[in-house]
Design a protein around this motif. Structure first.
Motif, PDB file in Angstrom:
ATOM      1  N   ALA A 185     -15.853  -2.664  17.186  1.00  0.00           N
ATOM      2  CA  ALA A 185     -14.724  -2.822  17.912  1.00  0.00           C
ATOM      3  C   ALA A 185     -15.039  -3.381  19.177  1.00  0.00           C
ATOM      4  O   ALA A 185     -13.953  -4.010  19.558  1.00  0.00           O
ATOM      5  CB  ALA A 185     -14.472  -1.376  18.130  1.00  0.00           C
ATOM      6  N   ASP A 186     -16.008  -3.035  19.865  1.00  0.00           N
ATOM      7  CA  ASP A 186     -16.199  -3.628  21.176  1.00  0.00           C
ATOM      8  C   ASP A 186     -16.881  -5.130  21.107  1.00  0.00           C
ATOM      9  O   ASP A 186     -17.350  -5.540  22.152  1.00  0.00           O
ATOM     10  CB  ASP A 186     -16.963  -2.821  22.088  1.00  0.00           C
ATOM     11  N   SER A 187     -17.238  -5.781  19.946  1.00  0.00           N
ATOM     12  CA  SER A 187     -17.762  -6.880  19.823  1.00  0.00           C
ATOM     13  C   SER A 187     -16.715  -7.980  20.139  1.00  0.00           C
ATOM     14  O   SER A 187     -15.694  -8.027  19.647  1.00  0.00           O
ATOM     15  CB  SER A 187     -18.424  -6.988  18.597  1.00  0.00           C
ATOM     16  N   SER A 188     -17.174  -9.104  20.737  1.00  0.00           N
ATOM     17  CA  SER A 188     -16.396 -10.425  21.041  1.00  0.00           C
ATOM     18  C   SER A 188     -16.247 -10.956  19.751  1.00  0.00           C
ATOM     19  O   SER A 188     -17.054 -11.149  19.092  1.00  0.00           O
ATOM     20  CB  SER A 188     -16.975 -11.548  21.968  1.00  0.00           C
ATOM     21  N   ALA A 189     -14.971 -11.735  19.596  1.00  0.00           N
ATOM     22  CA  ALA A 189     -14.800 -12.190  18.254  1.00  0.00           C
ATOM     23  C   ALA A 189     -15.848 -13.360  17.935  1.00  0.00           C
ATOM     24  O   ALA A 189     -16.000 -13.675  16.839  1.00  0.00           O
ATOM     25  CB  ALA A 189     -13.300 -12.972  18.198  1.00  0.00           C
ATOM     26  N   HIS A 190     -16.137 -14.202  18.959  1.00  0.00           N
ATOM     27  CA  HIS A 190     -17.198 -15.179  18.706  1.00  0.00           C
ATOM     28  C   HIS A 190     -18.538 -15.000  18.234  1.00  0.00           C
ATOM     29  O   HIS A 190     -19.274 -15.832  17.888  1.00  0.00           O
ATOM     30  CB  HIS A 190     -17.219 -15.976  20.224  1.00  0.00           C
ATOM     31  N   GLU A 191     -18.650 -13.507  18.430  1.00  0.00           N
ATOM     32  CA  GLU A 191     -20.158 -13.093  17.940  1.00  0.00           C
ATOM     33  C   GLU A 191     -20.081 -12.772  16.396  1.00  0.00           C
ATOM     34  O   GLU A 191     -21.210 -12.445  15.879  1.00  0.00           O
ATOM     35  CB  GLU A 191     -20.562 -11.771  18.639  1.00  0.00           C
TER      36      GLU A 191
END
Length: 256
Positions: free
Chosen positions: A138-144
């Motif tokens: 949920a708190d991960s950036s999309a680019h990761e």
């Protein structure tokens, strides 16, 4: 009960008929597969029913005629879709990507957020994260995200809008066998929970393994429709995918 009804939809570009009189139905909570060889008209069909291209025919959702409505109005009536490319907001977290579709805040909420008062995630976001097994991201950036995770986020983002039906345009494209299998389990669970799905994909194992009903297009026309086992053995489908020789018995050479 019929939720989504498409009647005699056609799309033409000049003299080329991309779709010709395509008719199909999706029942409440049903997972329907739409398959066909490359160029069969599958993505054109989704573009047509979602209002992105001009089309003939009639499109109904929950008994309402969507035909004259633009894409955003169809979406607000409960018709969601995904695209082949996983276009996410790269500078947002996974939860924030979902919140974009989950909320339609009034102007005063937007103004408050401008000055730093963030609105807590909507329940639709949490529910969609849970449905696609994404809570830990949920708190991960999309680019990761990996390609498989991006595909799941794309589906979750559509689900967060609480639609009546989601049209999925090749969600398994680029996924390995394990990722495709995980996606299939998640999609089946979404349908079983009550959200109807129309799945377009080239992964025949995925489609035949999770769908309740399968429709086959070739050259913009429906050539077969029915349960997966029936469609899998349909001579017209075998011919479309493998060629006429696949359904013709091999001749036995004469012996002297």
């Amino acid at each position: 009960m019929t939720l989504f009804s498409v009647q005699s939809v056609g799309v033409s570009y000049g003299g080329v008929h991309a779709l010709s009189d395509v008719t199909l139905q999706v029942e409440e909570g049903q997972l329907v597969g739409l398959i066909g060889p490359n160029g069969a008209g599958k993505t054109t069909f989704v573009d047509a029913v979602s209002g992105l291209v001009n089309a003939r025919g009639r499109v109904e959702l929950d008994g309402q005629d969507l035909t004259p409505l633009p894409p955003h109005a169809r979406a607000r009536r409960g018709l969601a879709r995904t695209f082949q490319s996983s276009e996410l907001f790269e500078d947002l977290t996974v939860a924030e990507n979902l919140q974009v579709t989950a909320e339609r805040p009034p102007w005063w909420t937007a103004l408050g957020e401008t000055f730093g008062r963030r609105t807590p995630p909507a329940s639709a976001v949490s529910d969609s994260l849970a449905a696609l097994g994404l809570h830990d991201l949920a708190d991960s950036s999309a680019h990761e995200l990996s390609q498989g995770q991006r595909k799941l986020v794309g589906v979750a983002r559509a689900l967060a809008a609480r639609p009546r039906l989601i049209c999925l345009d090749e969600p398994a494209a680029g996924l390995d066998t394990t990722e495709s299998s995980e996606l299939g389990l998640r999609l089946r669970a979404v349908a079983d929970a009550g959200t109807a799905l129309l799945l377009i994909d080239h992964d025949m194992g995925l489609v035949m393994g999770i769908c309740d009903h399968v429709v086959v297009l070739e050259f913009g026309k429906v050539i077969a429709s029915g349960p997966p086992a029936q469609v899998r053995n349909d001579p017209a489908v075998i011919t479309a995918y493998l060629g006429a020789s696949a359904v013709q018995p091999s001749s036995t050479p004469e012996t002297s």
